[in-house]
Write an enzyme that holds these catalytic residues in place. Structure first.
Site, PDB file in Angstrom:
ATOM      1  N   HIS A  66       0.839  -1.164   0.124  1.00  0.00           N
ATOM      2  CA  HIS A  66       0.018  -0.148   0.424  1.00  0.00           C
ATOM      3  C   HIS A  66       0.814   1.648  -0.012  1.00  0.00           C
ATOM      4  O   HIS A  66       1.915   0.912   0.433  1.00  0.00           O
ATOM      5  CB  HIS A  66      -0.978   0.307   0.958  1.00  0.00           C
ATOM      6  N   ASP A  68      -0.508   4.539   0.909  1.00  0.00           N
ATOM      7  CA  ASP A  68      -1.082   5.101   2.178  1.00  0.00           C
ATOM      8  C   ASP A  68      -0.253   5.424   3.330  1.00  0.00           C
ATOM      9  O   ASP A  68      -0.378   3.993   3.891  1.00  0.00           O
ATOM     10  CB  ASP A  68      -3.045   4.906   2.141  1.00  0.00           C
ATOM     11  N   ASP A  99       6.615   0.992   7.378  1.00  0.00           N
ATOM     12  CA  ASP A  99       4.904   0.728   6.918  1.00  0.00           C
ATOM     13  C   ASP A  99       4.267   1.774   5.314  1.00  0.00           C
ATOM     14  O   ASP A  99       3.667   2.682   6.108  1.00  0.00           O
ATOM     15  CB  ASP A  99       3.883   0.801   8.241  1.00  0.00           C
ATOM     16  N   GLU A 133      -4.916   0.811   2.714  1.00  0.00           N
ATOM     17  CA  GLU A 133      -4.244  -0.621   3.639  1.00  0.00           C
ATOM     18  C   GLU A 133      -4.722  -0.004   5.343  1.00  0.00           C
ATOM     19  O   GLU A 133      -5.352  -0.264   5.215  1.00  0.00           O
ATOM     20  CB  GLU A 133      -3.089  -0.899   3.533  1.00  0.00           C
ATOM     21  N   GLU A 134      -4.792   1.360   5.617  1.00  0.00           N
ATOM     22  CA  GLU A 134      -4.707   2.067   6.465  1.00  0.00           C
ATOM     23  C   GLU A 134      -5.727   2.409   6.701  1.00  0.00           C
ATOM     24  O   GLU A 134      -6.263   3.069   8.163  1.00  0.00           O
ATOM     25  CB  GLU A 134      -3.714   2.816   6.963  1.00  0.00           C
ATOM     26  N   GLU A 162       4.166  -5.935   4.282  1.00  0.00           N
ATOM     27  CA  GLU A 162       4.485  -5.471   5.689  1.00  0.00           C
ATOM     28  C   GLU A 162       5.151  -5.675   6.388  1.00  0.00           C
ATOM     29  O   GLU A 162       6.072  -6.698   6.736  1.00  0.00           O
ATOM     30  CB  GLU A 162       2.868  -5.606   6.391  1.00  0.00           C
ATOM     31  N   HIS A 348       3.037   3.274  12.954  1.00  0.00           N
ATOM     32  CA  HIS A 348       2.375   4.058  13.000  1.00  0.00           C
ATOM     33  C   HIS A 348       2.453   5.289  14.483  1.00  0.00           C
ATOM     34  O   HIS A 348       2.146   5.899  14.983  1.00  0.00           O
ATOM     35  CB  HIS A 348       0.947   3.100  13.737  1.00  0.00           C
TER      36      HIS A 348
HETATM   37 ZN    ZN Z   1       0.873  -1.497   6.024  1.00  0.00          ZN
END
Ligand code: ZN
Length: 375
Positions: A66, A68, A99, A133-134, A162, A348
């Site tokens: 991903h 995003d 990520d 994805e997030e 990931e 994150h």
């Molecule tokens: Zn991810």
């Protein structure tokens, strides 16, 4: 600067907070078209997805990921601006570094290197890239998979980039994920004055013994690859805020992360039987976020384990822990799915970063997997 780091920096510089892609996929398209990939942009509502494929033969090997990222959060806590890639002491800092924009750069460069040596490889190589994805994961990978399945284009093997690793890249690969199911329960009572309980029916009192039983239940013992299924209550709500009112409803939310020892149907049946046994009057709505999946054998698993061992001189540990990922949608096709990416320590968080040496190694691992499967 290495080409992997240069490309990772290019991605990080684009503010692609879910569901924005901010041109990241266009950057990939420019690189992949030069290599002979046929690139198909699939826009579903607010989400941009990319399906890029080189070759028509089987097996179809896919890199999934991903573009995003989650929001930056409190800017004051970042030591460097989150969307300005910055290298400090061997770490590339920026939102999405781990990520998973770093992994995307590794995938593209690994494919470029592999094709330079093996232009006439076996099978096909594809990229399945989403920008949600997030987020709510409604218009991303799952819809691309539906589109592919409808035209009978079936992924045989897939590496999801990931961040699977713990201390250094490749120490852990994920060969499955637990399932996740959420129940939203409303226990019905009769609202009334606390001084006249015989005229009311307190749903909290009705429900607590049942919830205690569910919280104490052993759902399974897990198995070789999965920890035991866990039941957790994240949210509870009842009452008006007044101390003299018996509530009419009691809202309870529970979530189970479950192993391949159980199905979602087993879980639903068990929970209904406990609620019914306690004589509750209730409504219960279920949301299944994903079935568990497991790739416990097959050529992809062997190729990944061998590739990691060749780079690290150490075999990876195979785990299924952690949250869900888009791998669950791809596994639904019957594909072998493995997650291999950098360390997840800062994902994150503020000051997200990734080891630049790990990105170089990850590129080598991805290239070796391609060699083992398609050369
Ligand atoms: Zn991810």
């Amino acid at each position: 600067m290495s080409e992997v780091i240069a490309l990772a920096r290019d991605f990080i510089g684009r503010q692609s907070v879910t569901p924005e892609d901010a041109g990241c996929q266009q950057l990939m398209i420019e690189r992949l078209e030069k290599l002979g990939f046929v690139c198909e942009v699939m826009v579903f509502d607010d989400t941009t997805n990319l399906w890029a494929r080189r070759g028509t033969a089987a097996p179809l090997f896919t890199f999934a990921g991903h573009t995003d990222v989650v929001p930056a959060g409190d800017l004051a806590q970042w030591h460097t601006p989150p969307f300005e890639p910055t290298e400090i002491d061997g770490y590339l800092h920026g939102r999405g570094a781990a990520d998973m924009k770093g992994s995307l750069a590794c995938m593209v460069v690994a494919v470029e290197r592999f094709l330079a040596e093996n232009p006439d490889h076996n099978g096909s190589i594809a990229f399945l890239i989403t920008s949600d994805e997030e987020g709510p994961f409604i218009n991303g990978t799952t819809r691309v998979i539906d589109t592919l399945a409808a035209r009978n284009e079936i992924i045989d093997m897939c590496i999801v980039g990931e961040p699977s690793s713990t201390h250094h890249v490749g120490d852990v690969v994920k060969n499955g994920r637990r399932g996740s199911i959420t129940g939203d329960l409303i226990v019905k009572g009769i609202q009334g004055h606390v001084a006249y309980p015989h005229l009311a029916n307190n749903p909290v009192h009705q429900a607590l013994p049942a919830l205690a039983e569910l919280a104490a239940t052993t759902w399974d013992n897990g198995n070789e690859y999965f920890p035991p299924t866990s039941f957790q209550i994240p949210n509870l709500h009842a009452g008006t805020g007044a101390s003299n009112v018996i509530p009419g409803d009691f809202n309870v939310q529970f979530n189970l992360r479950f192993s391949t020892e159980l199905t979602d149907e087993d879980i639903k049946r068990k929970i209904h039987s406990v609620l019914d046994a306690h004589g509750l009057e209730y409504q219960l709505n279920w949301t299944l976020s994903g079935h568990p999946f497991l790739t416990d054998t097959g050529e992809l698993l062997h190729a990944v384990v061998d590739a990691v061992e060749e780079v690290n001189h150490q075999k990876p540990q195979l785990l299924t822990t952690g949250g869900t990922s888009d791998g669950r949608f791809i596994a639904r096709m019957g594909a072998q799915v493995i997650e291999l990416g950098p360390c997840n320590a800062t994902i994150h968080k503020v000051n997200e970063c990734v080891s630049t040496a790990d990105l170089e190694k990850l590129t080598d691992m991805y290239e070796k997997v391609l060699e083992k499967l398609l050369k």
